[in-house]
Motif scaffolding. Structure first.
Motif, PDB file in Angstrom:
ATOM      1  N   PRO A  81       0.798  -1.229   0.000  1.00  0.00           N
ATOM      2  CA  PRO A  81       0.000   0.000   0.000  1.00  0.00           C
ATOM      3  C   PRO A  81       0.831   1.279   0.000  1.00  0.00           C
ATOM      4  CG  PRO A  81      -0.956  -1.606   1.490  1.00  0.00           C
ATOM      5  CD  PRO A  81       0.365  -2.168   1.054  1.00  0.00           C
ATOM      6  N   PHE A  82       1.909   1.307   0.779  1.00  0.00           N
ATOM      7  CA  PHE A  82       2.732   2.518   0.820  1.00  0.00           C
ATOM      8  C   PHE A  82       3.522   2.696  -0.479  1.00  0.00           C
ATOM      9  CE2 PHE A  82       2.130   1.670   5.403  1.00  0.00           C
ATOM     10  CZ  PHE A  82       1.520   2.873   5.744  1.00  0.00           C
ATOM     11  N   ASP A  83       3.848   1.591  -1.136  1.00  0.00           N
ATOM     12  CA  ASP A  83       4.476   1.692  -2.456  1.00  0.00           C
ATOM     13  C   ASP A  83       3.508   2.320  -3.455  1.00  0.00           C
ATOM     14  OD1 ASP A  83       6.800   0.503  -1.533  1.00  0.00           O
ATOM     15  OD2 ASP A  83       6.164  -1.513  -2.095  1.00  0.00           O
ATOM     16  N   LEU A  94      -4.200   1.949   3.394  1.00  0.00           N
ATOM     17  CA  LEU A  94      -4.417   1.359   4.705  1.00  0.00           C
ATOM     18  C   LEU A  94      -3.143   0.610   5.088  1.00  0.00           C
ATOM     19  CD1 LEU A  94      -6.969   1.376   6.499  1.00  0.00           C
ATOM     20  CD2 LEU A  94      -7.386  -0.967   5.755  1.00  0.00           C
ATOM     21  N   GLY A  95      -2.633   0.865   6.286  1.00  0.00           N
ATOM     22  CA  GLY A  95      -1.400   0.200   6.683  1.00  0.00           C
ATOM     23  C   GLY A  95      -1.191   0.221   8.177  1.00  0.00           C
ATOM     24  N   PHE A  96      -0.162  -0.515   8.615  1.00  0.00           N
ATOM     25  CA  PHE A  96       0.184  -0.588  10.028  1.00  0.00           C
ATOM     26  C   PHE A  96       0.975   0.659  10.438  1.00  0.00           C
ATOM     27  CE2 PHE A  96       0.202  -5.473  10.918  1.00  0.00           C
ATOM     28  CZ  PHE A  96      -1.113  -5.536  10.499  1.00  0.00           C
ATOM     29  N   LEU A  97       0.795   1.086  11.686  1.00  0.00           N
ATOM     30  CA  LEU A  97       1.522   2.245  12.202  1.00  0.00           C
ATOM     31  C   LEU A  97       3.029   2.022  12.135  1.00  0.00           C
ATOM     32  CD1 LEU A  97       1.700   4.971  13.694  1.00  0.00           C
ATOM     33  CD2 LEU A  97       1.460   3.701  15.842  1.00  0.00           C
ATOM     34  N   SER A  98       3.480   0.840  12.517  1.00  0.00           N
ATOM     35  CA  SER A  98       4.922   0.563  12.536  1.00  0.00           C
ATOM     36  C   SER A  98       5.538   0.726  11.151  1.00  0.00           C
ATOM     37  CB  SER A  98       5.185  -0.848  13.072  1.00  0.00           C
ATOM     38  OG  SER A  98       4.444  -1.806  12.337  1.00  0.00           O
ATOM     39  N   TRP A 146       5.543 -13.280   8.033  1.00  0.00           N
ATOM     40  CA  TRP A 146       5.159 -12.660   6.773  1.00  0.00           C
ATOM     41  C   TRP A 146       6.090 -11.496   6.460  1.00  0.00           C
ATOM     42  CZ3 TRP A 146       0.101 -12.906   9.671  1.00  0.00           C
ATOM     43  CH2 TRP A 146      -0.641 -14.035   9.313  1.00  0.00           C
ATOM     44  N   GLY A 147       5.919 -10.937   5.275  1.00  0.00           N
ATOM     45  CA  GLY A 147       6.747  -9.806   4.867  1.00  0.00           C
ATOM     46  C   GLY A 147       6.166  -8.468   5.272  1.00  0.00           C
ATOM     47  N   THR A 148       6.899  -7.419   4.975  1.00  0.00           N
ATOM     48  CA  THR A 148       6.518  -6.013   5.091  1.00  0.00           C
ATOM     49  C   THR A 148       5.919  -5.675   6.454  1.00  0.00           C
ATOM     50  OG1 THR A 148       5.921  -6.264   2.756  1.00  0.00           O
ATOM     51  CG2 THR A 148       5.576  -4.120   3.717  1.00  0.00           C
ATOM     52  N   ASP A 149       4.628  -5.358   6.483  1.00  0.00           N
ATOM     53  CA  ASP A 149       3.981  -4.860   7.702  1.00  0.00           C
ATOM     54  C   ASP A 149       4.141  -5.789   8.897  1.00  0.00           C
ATOM     55  OD1 ASP A 149       3.114  -2.796   6.160  1.00  0.00           O
ATOM     56  OD2 ASP A 149       0.986  -3.055   6.575  1.00  0.00           O
ATOM     57  N   PHE A 150       4.261  -7.080   8.648  1.00  0.00           N
ATOM     58  CA  PHE A 150       4.127  -8.066   9.719  1.00  0.00           C
ATOM     59  C   PHE A 150       5.454  -8.517  10.329  1.00  0.00           C
ATOM     60  CE2 PHE A 150       0.770  -8.392   6.578  1.00  0.00           C
ATOM     61  CZ  PHE A 150      -0.377  -8.289   7.347  1.00  0.00           C
ATOM     62  N   ILE A 167      14.173 -17.970  10.951  1.00  0.00           N
ATOM     63  CA  ILE A 167      13.032 -17.220  10.426  1.00  0.00           C
ATOM     64  C   ILE A 167      12.776 -17.674   8.991  1.00  0.00           C
ATOM     65  CG2 ILE A 167      12.065 -14.949   9.984  1.00  0.00           C
ATOM     66  CD1 ILE A 167      12.684 -15.590  12.928  1.00  0.00           C
ATOM     67  N   ILE A 168      11.553 -18.079   8.735  1.00  0.00           N
ATOM     68  CA  ILE A 168      11.174 -18.596   7.417  1.00  0.00           C
ATOM     69  C   ILE A 168      10.054 -17.720   6.844  1.00  0.00           C
ATOM     70  CG2 ILE A 168      10.179 -20.558   6.174  1.00  0.00           C
ATOM     71  CD1 ILE A 168      11.440 -22.370   8.322  1.00  0.00           C
ATOM     72  N   GLN A 169      10.221 -17.343   5.574  1.00  0.00           N
ATOM     73  CA  GLN A 169       9.181 -16.560   4.909  1.00  0.00           C
ATOM     74  C   GLN A 169       7.893 -17.378   4.843  1.00  0.00           C
ATOM     75  OE1 GLN A 169       9.599 -13.335   3.810  1.00  0.00           O
ATOM     76  NE2 GLN A 169       7.422 -13.245   3.306  1.00  0.00           N
TER      77      GLN A 169
END
Length: 333
Positions: A81-83, A94-98, A146-150, A167-169
């Motif tokens: 979303p930010f991209d 819509l996205g996470f604060l972090s 998960w990636g990005t936000d998480f 850590i596994i994707q």
């Protein structure tokens, strides 16, 4: 004798034309005054009950009554979303604060418009039979992230607790965890947690770690836009109020909202399960109407912003803490 003065009386035809012209002018002015501003809102996942408030705000006309024509763009595994904000594909995201704090620190002029979800629903889950009962037991395990936000909360937790794990994707599916390919899996309380129960796992058979209980209660779904997009205060106010009214309507009419979400999912060819979406909608109420709230409150707590920023700084995710007043939308930034 003086010449006769020309008559000032107009013909019936000219009077009619003048009258019609006045009506058309008034109509044009009225239409111009009520013309809807078109904006695009990109979500951070596929259509589901997590986003019921935005879909209902469109369906019930809560945006349009305030002069906005909002097009909702579904998210997905390959959509950031930010991209999309940065690339100009969307006006709001819509996205996470972090993630928003991190992207702002990285140079993206993202600004906070409204905080919808106040409590984190992100969690880690392990099979209780695996022997994992505490954070210390995570050492040496295979953890799906998960990636990005998480990723920010899990990585911050592992650094705080000095947990060394592989850590596994993680894919969206819970199948690898159920087959034993992962010892610990990331999940959202309103989504994958219930999915695991639908697989046959009892709640008593799962060890759960909620980030909100581990000092990492970062607010999640929030509305953002770019400062350089030069949004007017009227547009921001309409987006905020339409969104809040949409969620309030959802909580007052959950069955109607559920049916509409299922229609949207079907139209977007997203597999839907009524029971699962009902669970999701109920959990969204839990994390939106927190702290005794009776209605949707889009205010971002300065304390929550400060706590998230401190964790991100300590974890090396950002280089500096931004002033709260500079991060949130101001009518005169």
């Amino acid at each position: 004798m003086l010449p006769a003065r020309p008559s000032r009386l107009r013909s019936p035809r000219s009077i009619l034309l003048c009258y019609v012209s006045c009506i058309l002018l008034c109509l044009c002015l009225a239409l111009s005054a009520h013309a809807e501003k078109q904006v695009k809102l990109v979500l951070h996942w596929y259509p589901q009950a997590q986003f019921a408030g935005y879909y209902m705000a469109v369906e019930k006309g809560f945006y349009s009554s305030r002069g906005l024509d909002v097009q909702i763009l579904p998210g997905g595994a390959d959509i950031g979303p930010f991209d999309w904000l940065e690339q100009g594909k969307a006006d709001f995201a819509l996205g996470f604060l972090s993630t928003a704090i991190q992207r702002r620190n990285g140079g993206l002029d993202v600004v906070h418009v409204g905080q919808v979800v106040h409590d984190s629903a992100l969690m880690l889950i392990a099979h209780k039979k695996s022997g994992i009962r505490s954070l210390a037991d995570l050492a040496g395990t295979r953890i799906g992230v998960w990636g990005t936000d998480f990723q920010i909360q899990p990585r911050a937790l592992f650094k705080q607790q000095n947990i060394r794990a592989t850590i596994i994707q993680q894919a969206p599916s819970m199948d690898l965890f159920m087959r034993g390919g992962l010892d610990v899996v990331s999940a959202m309380w309103y989504n994958e947690y219930h999915t695991l129960m639908s697989y046959g796992l009892e709640q008593s058979e799962m060890t759960t770690f909620f980030f909100r209980d581990l000092g990492l209660n970062f607010p999640e779904d929030g509305l953002y836009c770019r400062r350089s997009a030069h949004m007017t205060p009227q547009t921001i106010d309409a987006m905020r109020k339409g969104t809040a009214e949409g969620w309030d309507y959802v909580f007052a009419h959950p069955d109607e909202a559920l049916e509409h979400v299922l229609r949207v999912m079907k139209a977007n060819k997203v597999r839907a399960n009524r029971s699962h979406q009902r669970w999701m909608l109920a959990r969204m109420r839990d994390i939106i109407l927190t702290g005794g709230r009776k209605s949707t409150d889009l205010t971002l707590s300065e304390k929550a912003f400060g706590q998230a920023s401190q964790v991100l700084l300590a974890g090396g995710f950002i280089r500096a803490i931004l002033p709260y007043e500079d991060f949130i939308w101001q009518d005169h930034p």
